[in-house]
Design an enzyme around this catalytic site. Structure first.
Site, mmCIF file in Angstrom:
data_model
loop_
_atom_site.group_PDB
_atom_site.id
_atom_site.type_symbol
_atom_site.label_atom_id
_atom_site.label_comp_id
_atom_site.label_asym_id
_atom_site.label_seq_id
_atom_site.Cartn_x
_atom_site.Cartn_y
_atom_site.Cartn_z
ATOM 1 N N LYS A 190 0.858 -1.183 0.000
ATOM 2 C CA LYS A 190 0.000 0.000 0.000
ATOM 3 C C LYS A 190 0.893 1.231 0.000
ATOM 4 O O LYS A 190 1.280 1.758 1.043
ATOM 5 C CB LYS A 190 -0.914 -0.012 1.222
ATOM 6 C CG LYS A 190 -2.114 0.933 1.084
ATOM 7 C CD LYS A 190 -3.067 0.482 -0.017
ATOM 8 C CE LYS A 190 -4.303 1.341 -0.107
ATOM 9 N NZ LYS A 190 -5.177 0.945 -1.219
ATOM 10 N N SER A 386 -8.977 -0.985 -4.453
ATOM 11 C CA SER A 386 -9.129 -0.591 -3.063
ATOM 12 C C SER A 386 -10.611 -0.436 -2.735
ATOM 13 O O SER A 386 -11.358 -1.408 -2.793
ATOM 14 C CB SER A 386 -8.323 0.682 -2.780
ATOM 15 O OG SER A 386 -7.988 0.757 -1.411
#
Length: 590
Positions: A190, A386
């Site tokens: 991430k 996401s």
């Protein structure tokens, strides 16, 4: 009493002037709309479909921010309406060919693949495509490579160089300013917070970027080499030599068919269409063609399949055109859940994610819809990553394009600490009084304590765990299996199929067919959401509701020119509130 009459007169005068202004604007708007309506034409024999996609290309027609004061622009045709028009033209005996006049294509790689497929089907019907441009960006050339003839201006350019990533890092700058970004993230891939905590890309981020850029590059090379009858080696040599930078090199390497002017492209159209040398070409714009051929709705058909377009950032509240506001979308989904005539739903996701809370709210409304035993099928566009994947995961079936970017199952939280900036550089100091251990906690004016850091990281990990659980439930996997392929990592649609995050490679039409089959439907009509106002209607709504911020945005429009998108991206970052489930980058493939 005099003052009373003075204020009363001033108020009345203000109202009168407002109505006069509204009247003038109404006349301008109606005149513009009438002029636009007059452009709707009947398609004559031997017509050429003029495909010029030179502006923003939303998924859903008009689902984008448009200047309300641009009265000439009464409609922004969406990606899928462009595709529909090309498909209708393929079957239309009056359309002999396509003139592809697109130099900059404002969509992502997956959207380009969908348009490319429509053009291929058009050619398979025995019809021709002629492409011409002063220059072509990479996406536009991807489409143009399908043409029978590609012409480029003598001082033109083909920006065919492959894909690269340039990521700015701000940590040293922030350190010099005395600003520390407090960063909390879950998922080793991430990478959205890396520019604020590092001065270079992490090894994990380089690995994932290299992998997905390499995958879409291979897809691009496969398409173009087939279209231009070049070997993979020949095409890659032309790319690595940047032959497109010089038109005659592009010609000799087989990227184009002619270096010349637009009249030569028109001569080629006449030749392919069997027209006389000086005969006028009957061009019909794709927008006029779509509006002329758009089928009427048969309201006698009661059974419906609803298509919900979820495009843009996922945000709190209602959101604007081109964003996914949880309040608006939950309302839409709940209404479809109650509608007995809606037998199935297709969720078209083209979103890099956004607010984790809003993603959870939309996920919840989708599970309520499924509880009504209505099939839910997802179709992915350029992005479904996401938060975009969060809202996709409860679907009964998921389709994606090979070049879709998806996954990025992770969470981050970020906010600035300006203690050093204020204390040491500005000479501003804060003192506190507390009634509890955390009364002044999580303040941007003080360094975080160990306990505060632990609270924030625990909260971030907790949201990540919930995200994993949602995906595990939707994809029929264990949390451990999902965690193995999550970690915030971005995958292409093709790779996501092998990982079990996506069921199949396919288009929106494939998703519609799948949803109808699941519902056992043979006779149905398609309804689309959200219901989007055209620019003129939107203007009057903003004017009457005194929505000054939106009016300002539409009035000023593209005030930063070529940097407008970057400015909007930065403004979006500054508006982040709460945990984010968001793609860690914006990929521009043109």
């Amino acid at each position: 009493m005099g003052q009373f009459f003075k204020f009363t007169f001033a108020s009345c005068l203000g109202v009168i002037l407002a109505f006069l202004l509204l009247g003038v604007l109404s006349i301008i708007a109606i005149t513009a709309a009438s002029a636009e309506a007059e452009k709707t034409v009947s398609v004559q024999p031997n017509s050429i479909l003029h495909v010029k996609m030179d502006a923003v290309l939303p998924e859903l027609t008009n689902n984008t921010e448009i200047s309300s004061f641009d009265f000439k622009k009464t409609e922004v045709l969406g990606l899928h309406d462009h595709i529909a028009a090309i498909e209708w033209a393929a079957e239309d005996r009056n359309i002999k060919g396509i003139y592809l006049d697109t130099e900059v294509l404002s969509t992502g790689f997956a959207g380009t693949q969908e348009l490319h497929r429509a053009l291929r089907s058009f050619k398979e019907r025995g019809k021709f495509i002629v492409a011409y441009g002063r220059y072509f960006d990479q996406n536009a050339y991807h489409l143009a490579s399908m043409a029978d003839y590609i012409g480029v201006h003598p001082i033109g350019l083909i920006d065919l160089r492959g894909y690269g990533a340039q990521i700015p890092f701000f940590k040293d700058l922030l350190d010099k300013m005395g600003v520390k970004m407090e960063v909390f993230y879950a998922g080793k891939f991430k990478s959205a917070t890396e520019p604020f905590r590092r001065n270079d890309m992490s090894p994990e981020n380089k690995t994932q970027v290299r992998e997905y850029l390499g995958e879409i590059y291979r897809q691009l090379v496969a398409d173009v080499s087939q279209n231009r009858n070049l070997s993979t080696r020949e095409l890659e040599n032309a790319i690595n030599s940047f032959d497109g930078a010089e038109p005659h090199k592009a010609l000799s390497s087989g990227l184009i068919d002619n270096v010349g002017h637009v009249d030569e492209a028109h001569d080629k159209i006449r030749s392919l269409a069997g027209l006389d040398e000086d005969e006028k070409i009957k061009f019909v714009t794709i927008k006029n063609y779509f509006n002329s051929k758009k089928p009427s709705i048969d309201f006698r058909v009661k059974d419906k399949v609803a298509v919900i377009y979820a495009e843009g950032d996922i945000v709190d509240g209602k959101g604007n055109n081109g964003s996914v506001g949880d309040e608006k979308y939950v309302e839409i989904i709940d209404r479809l859940s109650r509608d007995k005539n809606v037998k199935a739903v297709v969720l078209r996701v083209n979103s890099p994610g956004g607010s984790a809370m809003s993603s959870e709210n939309i996920w919840r409304s989708l599970t309520r819809l499924k509880a009504e035993e209505k099939p839910l099928v997802v179709s992915m566009g350029n992005y479904a990553a996401s938060g975009g994947y969060y809202i996709a995961c409860p679907a009964d079936s998921i389709f994606a394009e090979a070049g879709t970017l998806t996954g990025s199952i992770g969470v981050f939280n970020i906010f600035p600490n300006v203690a050093q900036l204020l204390n040491e550089k500005a000479g501003i100091h804060f003192d506190t009084v507390n009634t509890g251990a955390f009364s002044n906690a999580l303040s941007p004016f003080f360094d975080l304590s160990t306990r505060e850091n632990k609270i924030m990281q625990t909260r971030t990990d907790s949201i990540y765990s919930l995200f994993l659980q949602r995906v595990a439930e939707g994809r029929n996997k264990s949390v451990a299996e999902v965690n193995e392929i999550a970690q915030g990592r971005v995958w292409t649609g093709a790779k996501a199929v092998t990982l079990g995050l996506v069921d199949d490679i396919g288009s929106l039409e494939d998703a519609l067919e799948s949803a109808a089959n699941m519902a056992g439907l043979t006779d149905y009509r398609v309804v689309t959401y959200p219901k989007v106002l055209d620019p003129l209607q939107q203007f009057f709504q903003d004017f009457m509701t005194d929505n000054l911020s939106l009016l300002k945005a539409r009035l000023w429009g593209n005030e930063f020119g070529q940097w407008q998108q970057e400015v909007e991206d930065m403004e979006q970052i500054l508006r982040y509130q709460g945990p984010q489930a968001r793609l860690p980058f914006v990929l521009r493939t043109n």
